[in-house]
Structures are given as structure tokens and as C-alpha cells.
Design a protein around this motif. Structure first.
Motif, PDB file in Angstrom:
ATOM      1  N   LYS A 337      71.129  10.556  17.706  1.00 16.26           N
ATOM      2  CA  LYS A 337      69.725  10.540  17.601  1.00 16.26           C
ATOM      3  C   LYS A 337      69.319   9.256  17.220  1.00 16.26           C
ATOM      4  CE  LYS A 337      69.132  15.574  17.689  1.00 16.26           C
ATOM      5  NZ  LYS A 337      68.250  16.470  17.226  1.00 16.26           N
ATOM      6  N   ASN A 338      68.049   8.874  17.626  1.00 16.42           N
ATOM      7  CA  ASN A 338      67.342   7.783  17.218  1.00 16.42           C
ATOM      8  C   ASN A 338      66.514   8.275  16.208  1.00 16.42           C
ATOM      9  OD1 ASN A 338      68.891   5.961  18.614  1.00 16.42           O
ATOM     10  ND2 ASN A 338      67.601   6.201  20.423  1.00 16.42           N
ATOM     11  N   ILE A 339      65.728   7.386  15.278  1.00 17.06           N
ATOM     12  CA  ILE A 339      64.468   7.699  14.658  1.00 17.06           C
ATOM     13  C   ILE A 339      63.163   6.759  14.768  1.00 17.06           C
ATOM     14  CG2 ILE A 339      65.762   6.325  12.728  1.00 17.06           C
ATOM     15  CD1 ILE A 339      64.292   8.541  10.694  1.00 17.06           C
ATOM     16  N   SER A 340      62.159   7.277  14.847  1.00 18.33           N
ATOM     17  CA  SER A 340      61.082   6.327  14.922  1.00 18.33           C
ATOM     18  C   SER A 340      60.714   5.485  13.797  1.00 18.33           C
ATOM     19  CB  SER A 340      59.915   7.342  15.167  1.00 18.33           C
ATOM     20  OG  SER A 340      59.221   7.758  14.115  1.00 18.33           O
ATOM     21  N   VAL A 341      60.229   4.479  13.891  1.00 17.87           N
ATOM     22  CA  VAL A 341      59.729   3.361  12.853  1.00 17.87           C
ATOM     23  C   VAL A 341      58.808   4.028  11.763  1.00 17.87           C
ATOM     24  CG1 VAL A 341      58.520   1.482  12.329  1.00 17.87           C
ATOM     25  CG2 VAL A 341      59.764   1.454  14.475  1.00 17.87           C
ATOM     26  N   GLU A 342      57.949   4.945  12.345  1.00 22.68           N
ATOM     27  CA  GLU A 342      57.129   5.813  11.207  1.00 22.68           C
ATOM     28  C   GLU A 342      57.779   6.748  10.327  1.00 22.68           C
ATOM     29  OE1 GLU A 342      55.152   4.331  14.752  1.00 22.68           O
ATOM     30  OE2 GLU A 342      56.634   5.664  14.624  1.00 22.68           O
ATOM     31  N   ALA A 343      58.970   7.377  10.975  1.00 26.04           N
ATOM     32  CA  ALA A 343      59.637   8.297  10.365  1.00 26.04           C
ATOM     33  C   ALA A 343      60.493   7.581   9.255  1.00 26.04           C
ATOM     34  CB  ALA A 343      60.536   9.214  11.336  1.00 26.04           C
ATOM     35  N   MET A 344      61.124   6.431   9.603  1.00 31.13           N
ATOM     36  CA  MET A 344      61.853   5.582   8.779  1.00 31.13           C
ATOM     37  C   MET A 344      61.088   5.228   7.516  1.00 31.13           C
ATOM     38  SD  MET A 344      65.074   4.647   8.411  1.00 31.13           S
ATOM     39  CE  MET A 344      65.978   4.277   9.835  1.00 31.13           C
ATOM     40  N   ALA A 345      59.585   4.689   7.926  1.00 33.07           N
ATOM     41  CA  ALA A 345      58.950   4.269   6.789  1.00 33.07           C
ATOM     42  C   ALA A 345      58.649   5.490   5.742  1.00 33.07           C
ATOM     43  CB  ALA A 345      57.728   3.810   7.327  1.00 33.07           C
ATOM     44  N   GLU A 346      58.572   6.653   6.339  1.00 35.30           N
ATOM     45  CA  GLU A 346      58.240   7.788   5.454  1.00 35.30           C
ATOM     46  C   GLU A 346      59.608   7.907   4.304  1.00 35.30           C
ATOM     47  OE1 GLU A 346      55.836  11.225   4.311  1.00 35.30           O
ATOM     48  OE2 GLU A 346      55.358   9.571   5.225  1.00 35.30           O
ATOM     49  N   GLU A 364      71.035  15.198   7.868  1.00 36.91           N
ATOM     50  CA  GLU A 364      71.689  16.101   8.472  1.00 36.91           C
ATOM     51  C   GLU A 364      70.873  17.092   9.181  1.00 36.91           C
ATOM     52  OE1 GLU A 364      75.868  19.042   7.986  1.00 36.91           O
ATOM     53  OE2 GLU A 364      75.125  17.687   6.630  1.00 36.91           O
ATOM     54  N   ARG A 365      69.977  17.532   8.250  1.00 31.76           N
ATOM     55  CA  ARG A 365      69.086  18.680   8.575  1.00 31.76           C
ATOM     56  C   ARG A 365      67.999  17.977   9.931  1.00 31.76           C
ATOM     57  NH1 ARG A 365      66.096  18.887   3.858  1.00 31.76           N
ATOM     58  NH2 ARG A 365      67.671  20.403   3.283  1.00 31.76           N
ATOM     59  N   LEU A 366      67.813  16.697   9.759  1.00 29.40           N
ATOM     60  CA  LEU A 366      66.639  16.442  10.901  1.00 29.40           C
ATOM     61  C   LEU A 366      67.465  16.322  12.159  1.00 29.40           C
ATOM     62  CD1 LEU A 366      65.194  13.480   8.748  1.00 29.40           C
ATOM     63  CD2 LEU A 366      64.045  15.634   9.646  1.00 29.40           C
ATOM     64  N   ILE A 367      68.886  16.070  12.116  1.00 27.60           N
ATOM     65  CA  ILE A 367      69.583  15.980  13.269  1.00 27.60           C
ATOM     66  C   ILE A 367      69.663  17.357  13.926  1.00 27.60           C
ATOM     67  CG2 ILE A 367      71.922  15.780  14.147  1.00 27.60           C
ATOM     68  CD1 ILE A 367      72.501  13.605  12.130  1.00 27.60           C
ATOM     69  N   ILE A 368      69.812  18.358  13.110  1.00 34.73           N
ATOM     70  CA  ILE A 368      69.973  19.788  13.561  1.00 34.73           C
ATOM     71  C   ILE A 368      68.604  20.426  14.078  1.00 34.73           C
ATOM     72  CG2 ILE A 368      70.360  22.206  12.777  1.00 34.73           C
ATOM     73  CD1 ILE A 368      72.417  20.936  10.867  1.00 34.73           C
ATOM     74  N   LEU A 369      67.501  20.266  13.267  1.00 34.49           N
ATOM     75  CA  LEU A 369      66.228  20.667  13.677  1.00 34.49           C
ATOM     76  C   LEU A 369      65.425  19.852  14.575  1.00 34.49           C
ATOM     77  CD1 LEU A 369      65.556  22.138  10.129  1.00 34.49           C
ATOM     78  CD2 LEU A 369      66.417  23.294  12.049  1.00 34.49           C
ATOM     79  N   SER A 370      65.423  18.492  14.600  1.00 34.55           N
ATOM     80  CA  SER A 370      64.559  17.718  15.502  1.00 34.55           C
ATOM     81  C   SER A 370      65.055  17.523  16.923  1.00 34.55           C
ATOM     82  CB  SER A 370      64.644  16.368  14.617  1.00 34.55           C
ATOM     83  OG  SER A 370      65.528  15.592  15.137  1.00 34.55           O
ATOM     84  N   GLY A 371      63.963  16.729  17.651  1.00 33.90           N
ATOM     85  CA  GLY A 371      64.373  16.712  19.021  1.00 33.90           C
ATOM     86  C   GLY A 371      65.125  15.602  19.255  1.00 33.90           C
ATOM     87  N   PRO A 372      65.142  14.886  20.574  1.00 31.00           N
ATOM     88  CA  PRO A 372      66.149  13.697  20.876  1.00 31.00           C
ATOM     89  C   PRO A 372      66.128  12.587  19.916  1.00 31.00           C
ATOM     90  CG  PRO A 372      65.411  14.705  22.626  1.00 31.00           C
ATOM     91  CD  PRO A 372      64.525  15.503  21.866  1.00 31.00           C
ATOM     92  N   GLU A 373      64.735  12.415  19.357  1.00 33.66           N
ATOM     93  CA  GLU A 373      64.187  11.205  18.409  1.00 33.66           C
ATOM     94  C   GLU A 373      63.563  11.870  17.336  1.00 33.66           C
ATOM     95  OE1 GLU A 373      62.646   7.004  19.240  1.00 33.66           O
ATOM     96  OE2 GLU A 373      60.801   8.253  18.956  1.00 33.66           O
ATOM     97  N   ILE A 374      63.978  11.618  16.131  1.00 36.92           N
ATOM     98  CA  ILE A 374      63.404  12.019  15.012  1.00 36.92           C
ATOM     99  C   ILE A 374      61.920  11.477  14.835  1.00 36.92           C
ATOM    100  CG2 ILE A 374      63.616  12.168  12.614  1.00 36.92           C
ATOM    101  CD1 ILE A 374      66.745  12.068  12.762  1.00 36.92           C
TER     102      ILE A 374
END
Length: 388
Positions: A337-346, A364-374
Motif C-alpha cells: 500500500k501507498n500513503i498520501s503526502v497529507e497522511a504522512m504529514a499528519e 499495521e492498523r492502517l494497512i488492515i483498515l484502509s483502502g489501496p492508498e492510506i
């Protein structure tokens, strides 16, 4: 060029070998007795040892056994003027790399040195390859704070100096200890970890030093302790600030004498162990409170490495998050999975009380509960349970 130690009670042999090896550009030290030879080994690092079998005091076989116990990867070549098949076989069984008979043959000496040094290089290359193929204990980050820790590790790892690792829970103190072991000459031997906080005070001595059969009610058979299990390698005493004063006194004895005694036993057992300790407590405050021995503190803290908190190295968070995304997605069997710039900044804005351990749990929680991109919304929705 190799660093070579010659241990032989015959001056002519010592000097002849020294001249030959120095002519070949090797660095050579000499010792006239087994005791002197072991002292050299304790204080210096060598790539190869030439060792006479028959010597007054400690003989060559006794020195060989101690040398291979404390330096398991160092080749030891036995030399003897009274060579026979039985002696040679015995020496090889006890760890000798080769066996040469006097008078020494020049060509045989040079071939043996070349083979021994080639073996050392191969072992070093194999160890480095193993580290590259198994990044389990990789230290992720490029911040100034973590680079200082990496530099300390590089300088200290090759020595047998005792190290005290300090830092808050979840900062990666075990990772530092693992790196110190993996980059040391003891890497081929055991790394034994003891969580002093997780063992009841009445069991810690048995856990560390072992016990004899019948030492206490449940001691139905003899058991080796962690120090014996780590012989030739490294023991990592995690959360040493929680160790009982009684156990502290016995650990101090090991550091002073390199000997342990099993609970219920009266026999001294020699051990060669590098001791690395870690704590999240201020041990100087614990000394003032009477909870920790000052003499043990000074024995353990030859080198002190402070592991920074995650809040002191927030610039490493993107590297850590991407490292955990790759690692955990593989372990969970899901697409990376990838993560958005805004999510990383948070994530970088958060105050991480639980440090890297908390960050890994959040990823790990974000991988399980989020969509293709966090997304930022995912972080705000699913990570807040951890943030409190």
C-alpha cells in the motif's frame, strides 16, 4: 596483510617465524608462554595464531581451547617438534585450523597463512552477505540523531567493550544490541536476550546462572543459565534497572572474574561473554534510591549509547513508515500500500509516546483498515485509537 600472533617457548622459532611473516608484510606479535599469549588475545585482535603444543605452564592444547572459545572464527595453527598422528587429530578436533611439524617448512608456512587468511575473508564476506539478505535488524533512518547512534555502533562493535544502551520504551534498544553483536567478532556465536523485567525476582538467578538438580523444589534436572548459553557470544540484559540487588551482585562477579556458579552448585564455570545492557530508567537516580549498585553501573557503562525518541527524529518517519509498509504488507499477504503526502504529514505531526513501536502498530492498523492508498482521512479515523 594479517595480524599474526606467535606463541612458542623457543626463542629461535619465534624469531624465525616473525622474520618470515614480517618479510611477507604481516604484522606480528610474539609470546613466550601460553599465559602471555592469552593476555595478547584478550587485549588485541588477531587474524591468525601460530601455537606451540609443548610449553611450560599452560600447554598449547589448553591455550587452543581457550582461544577457540573466545575467538571462534580465528584460525589457530598448531606447531610441534614432537608431532604424531594422535596429537594432530586431537588438536584438529579441539578446533585447530592446521598442524605443522618442526622443523618448519617455509613453503608450508606461507601456504597455511594464505589459506587461513582466505578463510577469514570468506567468513567476513559470508557474514556481510547474511546481513544483506536478512534485514530483520536493519536500523532505518538518516537523521542526525540516529546517524550518531550508527557511528557509535561502528566504532564499538568490533571491540568487547561493555555497552549500556539507554532510551525510552519502544525506541529500538534491542536493535542497537543486535547490531553490536552482528558487527562483532562474536557474530557467529549466540545472541542471548534476557528481559530482566519479565522474570520474577526469585527466578532471575536461576535464569541467568542456571541451577543444579535439587537446588530447589522444582529443579528436577540440571539446567544451564543464559550466561552459559551465551558463552563465546553476547548476552543482552534488557531492562537491567529492574534486576534484584542479589542478582546484580552475581552479575558483577561475572564481569570481574568471567566465572559463574549455578544455583545450588559450588563449581566455578568459566564463561567468555560480551555483556550489553539496556534500561529505560535513569540508573544514577536508581543508585541514589538504593535500587542499583554503583559498582555494577560503572562496570556496565564503559560505553553509553542513548537511543533518541521518535519525537527527536521526526524526519525519519517517512522512511520508517515506508519500511513498515513493505515489511508488514508482505507479512500480512496483501499488496503493498501507498500513503498520501497529507497522511504522512499528519503522522509526522503526532507526539509519539510509544516511539517506533507505536508507529509500527499504527501502520499495521492502517494497512488492515484502509483502502489501496492510506489517506489523511484514514489516519484521522483509524489511527486516533492509538493516539489517545
Amino acid at each position: 596483510m594479517a595480524r599474526i600472533l606467535i606463541i612458542d617457548d623457543e626463542r629461535s622459532i619465534r624469531n624465525t617465524l616473525k622474520d618470515i611473516l614480517e618479510y611477507e608484510k604481516h604484522e606480528v606479535e610474539i609470546a613466550a608462554t601460553g599465559e602471555e599469549g592469552l593476555e595478547h588475545l584478550r587485549n588485541n585482535g588477531f587474524d591468525l595464531v601460530f601455537l606451540d603444543v609443548k610449553m611450560p605452564g599452560l600447554d598449547g592444547i589448553e591455550v587452543l581451547q581457550e582461544a577457540t572459545r573466545t575467538h571462534p572464527e580465528m584460525p589457530v595453527v598448531m606447531i610441534s617438534g614432537h608431532g604424531n598422528i594422535d596429537t594432530a587429530v586431537d588438536a584438529i578436533k579441539k578446533g585447530a585450523f592446521d598442524f605443522l611439524e618442526k622443523p618448519l617448512d617455509l613453503n608450508r608456512i606461507l601456504v597455511t597463512v594464505r589459506n587461513a587468511t582466505d578463510k577469514c575473508k570468506l567468513l567476513q564476506e559470508t557474514r556481510m552477505l547474511r546481513k544483506q539478505l536478512s534485514p530483520t535488524y536493519e536500523m532505518v533512518g538518516n537523521s542526525v540523531a540516529i546517524n550518531q547512534v550508527k557511528e557509535f555502533i561502528q566504532k564499538v562493535a568490533a571491540t568487547d567493550a561493555r555497552v549500556l544502551i539507554t532510551g525510552s520504551n519502544g525506541t529500538g534498544k534491542e536493535l542497537v544490541a543486535r547490531q553490536l553483536h552482528e558487527l562483532s567478532s562474536r557474530a557467529a556465536s549466540h545472541f542471548v536476550e534476557v528481559n530482566c523485567a519479565a522474570i520474577p525476582s526469585e527466578l532471575i538467578e536461576s535464569e541467568l546462572f542456571g541451577h543444579e538438580k535439587g537446588a530447589f523444589t522444582t529443579a528436577i534436572k540440571q539446567r544451564k543459565g543464559k550466561f552459559e548459553q551465551a558463552d563465546g557470544g553476547t548476552i543482552f540484559l534488557d531492562e537491567i534497572g529492574d534486576m534484584s540487588l542479589s542478582a546484580q551482585a552475581k552479575v558483577l562477579r561475572v564481569l570481574q572474574e568471567n566465572k559463574i556458579t549455578r544455583v545450588g552448585g559450588d563449581k566455578d564455570i568459566d564463561v567468555s561473554v560480551r555483556v550489553i545492557a539496556a534500561t529505560n530508567k535513569n540508573l544514577l537516580n536508581e543508585i541514589e534510591a538504593g535500587n542499583f549498585r554503583e559498582d555494577l553501573y560503572h562496570r556496565l557503562s564503559v560505553i553509553v549509547i542513548k537511543v533518541p525518541s521518535l519525537n527527536e527524529r521526526t524526519e525519519d518517519i517517512p522512511l520508517l513508515v515506508n519500511h513498515f509498509l513493505t515489511q508488514l504488507c508482505t507479512e500480512l499477504g496483501v499488496a503493498r500500500k501507498n500513503i498520501s503526502v497529507e497522511a504522512m504529514a499528519e503522522l509526522q505531526e503526532h507526539q509519539w509516546r510509544g516511539n517506533i513501536r507505536e508507529l509500527k502498530n499504527v501502520v499495521e492498523r492502517l494497512i488492515i483498515l484502509s483502502g489501496p492508498e492510506i489517506s489523511l482521512a484514514d489516519v484521522k479515523m483509524f489511527a486516533t485509537a492509538s493516539f489517545g
